[in-house]
Design a protein around this motif. Structure first.
Motif, PDB file in Angstrom:
ATOM      1  N   CYS A 125      65.443  24.585 109.892  1.00  0.00           N
ATOM      2  CA  CYS A 125      66.213  23.417 109.478  1.00  0.00           C
ATOM      3  C   CYS A 125      65.906  22.324 110.509  1.00  0.00           C
ATOM      4  CB  CYS A 125      67.703  23.755 109.450  1.00  0.00           C
ATOM      5  SG  CYS A 125      68.784  22.383 108.986  1.00  0.00           S
ATOM      6  N   TYR A 126      65.241  21.255 110.078  1.00  0.00           N
ATOM      7  CA  TYR A 126      64.723  20.253 111.019  1.00  0.00           C
ATOM      8  C   TYR A 126      65.708  19.106 111.252  1.00  0.00           C
ATOM      9  CZ  TYR A 126      60.053  22.326 110.866  1.00  0.00           C
ATOM     10  OH  TYR A 126      58.977  23.183 110.975  1.00  0.00           O
ATOM     11  N   ASN A 127      65.784  18.685 112.495  1.00  0.00           N
ATOM     12  CA  ASN A 127      66.514  17.468 112.842  1.00  0.00           C
ATOM     13  C   ASN A 127      65.720  16.266 112.321  1.00  0.00           C
ATOM     14  OD1 ASN A 127      68.389  15.740 113.953  1.00  0.00           O
ATOM     15  ND2 ASN A 127      67.672  15.974 116.071  1.00  0.00           N
ATOM     16  N   THR A 128      66.438  15.209 111.959  1.00  0.00           N
ATOM     17  CA  THR A 128      65.777  13.995 111.478  1.00  0.00           C
ATOM     18  C   THR A 128      66.066  12.830 112.417  1.00  0.00           C
ATOM     19  OG1 THR A 128      67.654  13.372 110.077  1.00  0.00           O
ATOM     20  CG2 THR A 128      65.944  14.746 109.076  1.00  0.00           C
ATOM     21  N   GLU A 129      65.160  11.878 112.439  1.00  0.00           N
ATOM     22  CA  GLU A 129      65.326  10.713 113.303  1.00  0.00           C
ATOM     23  C   GLU A 129      66.420   9.789 112.788  1.00  0.00           C
ATOM     24  OE1 GLU A 129      61.424   9.097 113.252  1.00  0.00           O
ATOM     25  OE2 GLU A 129      60.711  10.353 114.902  1.00  0.00           O
ATOM     26  N   ILE A 130      66.490   9.652 111.465  1.00  0.00           N
ATOM     27  CA  ILE A 130      67.480   8.778 110.842  1.00  0.00           C
ATOM     28  C   ILE A 130      68.030   9.447 109.591  1.00  0.00           C
ATOM     29  CG2 ILE A 130      66.552   6.598 111.729  1.00  0.00           C
ATOM     30  CD1 ILE A 130      65.003   6.273 109.126  1.00  0.00           C
ATOM     31  N   THR A 131      69.129   8.918 109.079  1.00  0.00           N
ATOM     32  CA  THR A 131      69.749   9.480 107.871  1.00  0.00           C
ATOM     33  C   THR A 131      69.294   8.694 106.646  1.00  0.00           C
ATOM     34  OG1 THR A 131      71.680   8.102 108.352  1.00  0.00           O
ATOM     35  CG2 THR A 131      71.779  10.403 109.038  1.00  0.00           C
ATOM     36  N   GLU A 132      68.003   8.759 106.375  1.00  0.00           N
ATOM     37  CA  GLU A 132      67.429   8.042 105.244  1.00  0.00           C
ATOM     38  C   GLU A 132      66.377   8.908 104.556  1.00  0.00           C
ATOM     39  OE1 GLU A 132      65.913   4.182 106.226  1.00  0.00           O
ATOM     40  OE2 GLU A 132      67.639   3.674 107.486  1.00  0.00           O
ATOM     41  N   LEU A 133      66.142   8.628 103.283  1.00  0.00           N
ATOM     42  CA  LEU A 133      65.078   9.290 102.542  1.00  0.00           C
ATOM     43  C   LEU A 133      63.750   8.607 102.862  1.00  0.00           C
ATOM     44  CD1 LEU A 133      66.795   9.598  99.028  1.00  0.00           C
ATOM     45  CD2 LEU A 133      66.707  11.323 100.833  1.00  0.00           C
ATOM     46  N   PRO A 134      62.612   9.303 102.797  1.00  0.00           N
ATOM     47  CA  PRO A 134      62.491  10.730 102.514  1.00  0.00           C
ATOM     48  C   PRO A 134      62.786  11.553 103.767  1.00  0.00           C
ATOM     49  CG  PRO A 134      60.316   9.804 102.854  1.00  0.00           C
ATOM     50  CD  PRO A 134      61.290   8.652 102.948  1.00  0.00           C
ATOM     51  N   LEU A 135      63.545  12.602 103.608  1.00  0.00           N
ATOM     52  CA  LEU A 135      63.968  13.389 104.764  1.00  0.00           C
ATOM     53  C   LEU A 135      62.780  14.015 105.487  1.00  0.00           C
ATOM     54  CD1 LEU A 135      67.099  15.025 103.119  1.00  0.00           C
ATOM     55  CD2 LEU A 135      67.100  13.340 104.962  1.00  0.00           C
ATOM     56  N   ASP A 136      61.811  14.512 104.728  1.00  0.00           N
ATOM     57  CA  ASP A 136      60.673  15.166 105.366  1.00  0.00           C
ATOM     58  C   ASP A 136      59.864  14.179 106.195  1.00  0.00           C
ATOM     59  OD1 ASP A 136      59.462  17.806 105.577  1.00  0.00           O
ATOM     60  OD2 ASP A 136      57.684  16.877 104.709  1.00  0.00           O
ATOM     61  N   GLY A 137      59.858  12.929 105.774  1.00  0.00           N
ATOM     62  CA  GLY A 137      59.117  11.916 106.513  1.00  0.00           C
ATOM     63  C   GLY A 137      59.766  11.539 107.827  1.00  0.00           C
ATOM     64  N   HIS A 138      61.053  11.877 107.983  1.00  0.00           N
ATOM     65  CA  HIS A 138      61.775  11.516 109.209  1.00  0.00           C
ATOM     66  C   HIS A 138      62.112  12.733 110.078  1.00  0.00           C
ATOM     67  CE1 HIS A 138      62.070   7.488 107.721  1.00  0.00           C
ATOM     68  NE2 HIS A 138      62.793   7.827 106.675  1.00  0.00           N
ATOM     69  N   ARG A 139      61.581  13.902 109.723  1.00  0.00           N
ATOM     70  CA  ARG A 139      61.927  15.097 110.504  1.00  0.00           C
ATOM     71  C   ARG A 139      61.257  15.066 111.871  1.00  0.00           C
ATOM     72  NH1 ARG A 139      58.724  20.457 108.219  1.00  0.00           N
ATOM     73  NH2 ARG A 139      56.626  19.808 108.808  1.00  0.00           N
ATOM     74  N   ILE A 140      61.928  15.678 112.839  1.00  0.00           N
ATOM     75  CA  ILE A 140      61.401  15.796 114.198  1.00  0.00           C
ATOM     76  C   ILE A 140      60.781  17.179 114.322  1.00  0.00           C
ATOM     77  CG2 ILE A 140      61.954  15.691 116.656  1.00  0.00           C
ATOM     78  CD1 ILE A 140      64.435  14.012 115.879  1.00  0.00           C
ATOM     79  N   GLN A 141      59.479  17.224 114.472  1.00  0.00           N
ATOM     80  CA  GLN A 141      58.728  18.463 114.343  1.00  0.00           C
ATOM     81  C   GLN A 141      59.178  19.552 115.316  1.00  0.00           C
ATOM     82  OE1 GLN A 141      56.558  18.847 111.882  1.00  0.00           O
ATOM     83  NE2 GLN A 141      56.039  20.970 112.412  1.00  0.00           N
ATOM     84  N   ASN A 142      59.533  19.177 116.540  1.00  0.00           N
ATOM     85  CA  ASN A 142      59.850  20.192 117.549  1.00  0.00           C
ATOM     86  C   ASN A 142      61.347  20.371 117.777  1.00  0.00           C
ATOM     87  OD1 ASN A 142      60.291  17.758 118.760  1.00  0.00           O
ATOM     88  ND2 ASN A 142      59.273  18.262 120.688  1.00  0.00           N
ATOM     89  N   GLU A 143      62.172  19.835 116.881  1.00  0.00           N
ATOM     90  CA  GLU A 143      63.627  20.039 116.977  1.00  0.00           C
ATOM     91  C   GLU A 143      64.119  20.683 115.692  1.00  0.00           C
ATOM     92  OE1 GLU A 143      66.267  16.975 118.333  1.00  0.00           O
ATOM     93  OE2 GLU A 143      64.711  16.090 119.610  1.00  0.00           O
ATOM     94  N   PHE A 144      64.514  21.925 115.760  1.00  0.00           N
ATOM     95  CA  PHE A 144      64.924  22.641 114.552  1.00  0.00           C
ATOM     96  C   PHE A 144      65.884  23.781 114.895  1.00  0.00           C
ATOM     97  CE2 PHE A 144      60.884  24.241 116.157  1.00  0.00           C
ATOM     98  CZ  PHE A 144      61.140  25.597 116.326  1.00  0.00           C
ATOM     99  N   LYS A 145      66.661  24.153 113.907  1.00  0.00           N
ATOM    100  CA  LYS A 145      67.471  25.364 113.967  1.00  0.00           C
ATOM    101  C   LYS A 145      66.768  26.426 113.142  1.00  0.00           C
ATOM    102  CE  LYS A 145      71.713  22.570 113.963  1.00  0.00           C
ATOM    103  NZ  LYS A 145      73.020  22.340 113.298  1.00  0.00           N
ATOM    104  N   VAL A 146      67.112  27.668 113.387  1.00  0.00           N
ATOM    105  CA  VAL A 146      66.527  28.772 112.630  1.00  0.00           C
ATOM    106  C   VAL A 146      67.651  29.583 111.997  1.00  0.00           C
ATOM    107  CG1 VAL A 146      65.323  30.984 112.824  1.00  0.00           C
ATOM    108  CG2 VAL A 146      64.388  28.964 113.939  1.00  0.00           C
ATOM    109  N   TYR A 147      67.578  29.763 110.697  1.00  0.00           N
ATOM    110  CA  TYR A 147      68.562  30.557 109.965  1.00  0.00           C
ATOM    111  C   TYR A 147      67.877  31.742 109.288  1.00  0.00           C
ATOM    112  CZ  TYR A 147      71.622  26.467 110.431  1.00  0.00           C
ATOM    113  OH  TYR A 147      72.370  25.432 110.927  1.00  0.00           O
ATOM    114  N   MET A 148      68.600  32.822 109.137  1.00  0.00           N
ATOM    115  CA  MET A 148      68.083  33.948 108.371  1.00  0.00           C
ATOM    116  C   MET A 148      68.026  33.573 106.897  1.00  0.00           C
ATOM    117  SD  MET A 148      67.350  36.674 110.250  1.00  0.00           S
ATOM    118  CE  MET A 148      67.565  38.124 109.195  1.00  0.00           C
TER     119      MET A 148
END
Length: 445
Positions: A297-320
């Motif tokens: 689950c990736y952190n994003t730089e801003i709360t705007e679409l497209p979400l994938d375009g704003h994701r921070i590659q090295n900041e994420f959570k991991v869920y089962m």
């Protein structure tokens, strides 16, 4: 047989006049084989089932060449009771990652056109973790790019779980109407769905685990099956990874409950091992993700679409991927607390992983929003054409970050938000509150 959504996918595939051999990939034990074999037996006079994990000797059917007639001749010579007829036969290649040449044959089966082929694969996404011999075999066979259709299959999702527990289409329609009209769910139905949700958290969606629960209602037996599945995952990590990576993959996997127990659940390699660094463990974590065991689950730089375009590659959570398997990895007694409606423990990790389970199995990619100031939104989704924050709370607690974002639309560009938890439907201005068990209805994009 449970009612699984993959059945509709298989029907659509077969009806498509331009369809190619199908590859159904997904994490081990999610029900691929039983669903595919059941479908094949319902729609074809003859089914030729080859399990390459249980019978490695079946690989010989694809050597030395991949001509369809030659393959058929070898199979019928070794298995004289098998019937193979043009237009009436479906080949099922189970665990096809264990026989790269069988996957290479899909091109020839497609070009030949006389037979249908459906394959299952548990570790098809895993790259770079094969022995030199297996690599050579795979390179020689070559993946049949353009000659196969690939679909993903997940463990049973919450909607499939509800069906397995006798919930009918009329009940689903009722929930959809309540969501659309923003009307509270009838109290008796509300309590029943809450109960089923709490059971789902403990049981999860692995079909064998679901069957064990429905037949015995004994959590101890459920836990035994879950832990066996987790042990099998660990065995795969040992079997399919080179010696240098085996311990690191396992360390990453076993750190997941600890990662989620932290206040800020961003995956931290120093939690895997003191002094751990991304360059040492990034590939190991990728292996687990490629195997379908976890989701990022990736952190994003801003709360705007497209979400994938704003994701921070090295900041994420991991869920089962499956909530039940996560709970089985926690301390004894957690299951009892959950079944009694207590979701307060574990710093919100259970309720967050539950929503990640539901969204992920819907096919949604996972995103969240976090700033060093302390502002954090559990999830961001595309809903009704807008970037929509989703908070998940086990109680009616105040969603402070959500209020901050909604109060400053000029800064965050958010005009509507959702809060899911252990309560009924209601609205407070731009914030719609709804019960967690309705999360699977948030399909509109």
């Amino acid at each position: 047989m449970y009612q699984r959504k993959i059945e509709k996918v298989l029907h659509s595939w077969l009806k498509d006049p331009s369809h190619k051999p199908l590859v159904v990939k997904g994490v081990r034990q999610c029900g691929k084989t039983s669903s595919v074999v059941d479908f094949a037996r319902k729609h074809f006079k003859n089914v030729v089932y080859l399990d390459f994990r249980e019978h490695p000797d079946y690989k010989k059917f694809f050597t030395p060449n991949l001509e369809v007639d030659a393959i058929v001749m070898r199979i019928t010579a070794a298995m004289p009771n098998v019937e193979i007829e043009t237009g009436e036969t479906c080949f099922v290649f189970d665990e096809i990652q264990d026989c790269p040449r069988a996957r290479g044959s899909l091109k020839y089966f497609h070009l030949d056109g006389r037979y249908e082929v459906i394959c299952t694969g548990s570790l098809l996404g895993v790259n770079g973790y094969k022995t030199p011999e297996e690599k050579n075999e795979e390179e020689e066979a070559s993946i049949p790019v353009g000659f196969e259709d690939i679909v993903d299959m997940y463990p049973m999702d919450f909607e499939e779980w509800l069906c397995a527990n006798g919930i009918k289409e009329t009940h689903f329609e009722y929930l959809r109407k309540c969501l659309k009209s923003e009307t509270p769910v009838d109290e008796a139905l509300h309590d029943r769905f809450r109960e089923l949700l709490h059971q789902y958290i403990v049981v999860g969606g692995m079909p064998e685990v679901v069957t064990t629960f429905l037949e015995t209602k004994q959590i101890g037996k459920v836990l035994t099956v879950q832990r066996r599945i987790v042990d099998e995952y660990k065995s795969d990590m040992v079997k399919y990874a080179p010696a240098a990576d085996k311990s690191r993959i396992r360390e990453c996997f076993e750190s997941i409950p600890t990662q989620l127990a932290r206040e800020y659940k961003k995956f931290n390699y120093t939690v895997v091992r003191p002094g751990g660094r991304g360059r040492d463990y990034a590939g190991s974590l990728q292996w687990i993700e490629d195997a379908g065991i976890i989701r990022r689950c990736y952190n994003t730089e801003i709360t705007e679409l497209p979400l994938d375009g704003h994701r921070i590659q090295n900041e994420f959570k991991v869920y089962m991927t499956d909530i039940g398997l996560l709970v089985s990895m926690l301390e004894e007694g957690t299951q009892s607390n959950i079944l009694q409606g207590d979701l307060l423990s574990y710093k919100g990790a259970i309720i967050e992983n539950l929503l990640a389970d539901i969204f992920g199995k819907m096919g949604r990619k996972l995103y969240y929003f976090h700033k060093d100031s302390g502002l954090e939104l559990d999830f961001l989704i595309r809903y009704k054409g807008k970037c929509t924050p989703v908070e998940c709370k086990s109680t009616t607690g105040n969603a402070k970050s959500m209020r901050t974002v909604l109060n400053h639309p000029e800064k965050y560009h958010v005009t509507a938000a959702l809060k899911l938890g252990d309560y009924n439907i209601g609205r407070q201005g731009e914030l719609l509150t709804m019960p967690m068990y309705m999360a699977f209805l948030l399909t509109e994009v």
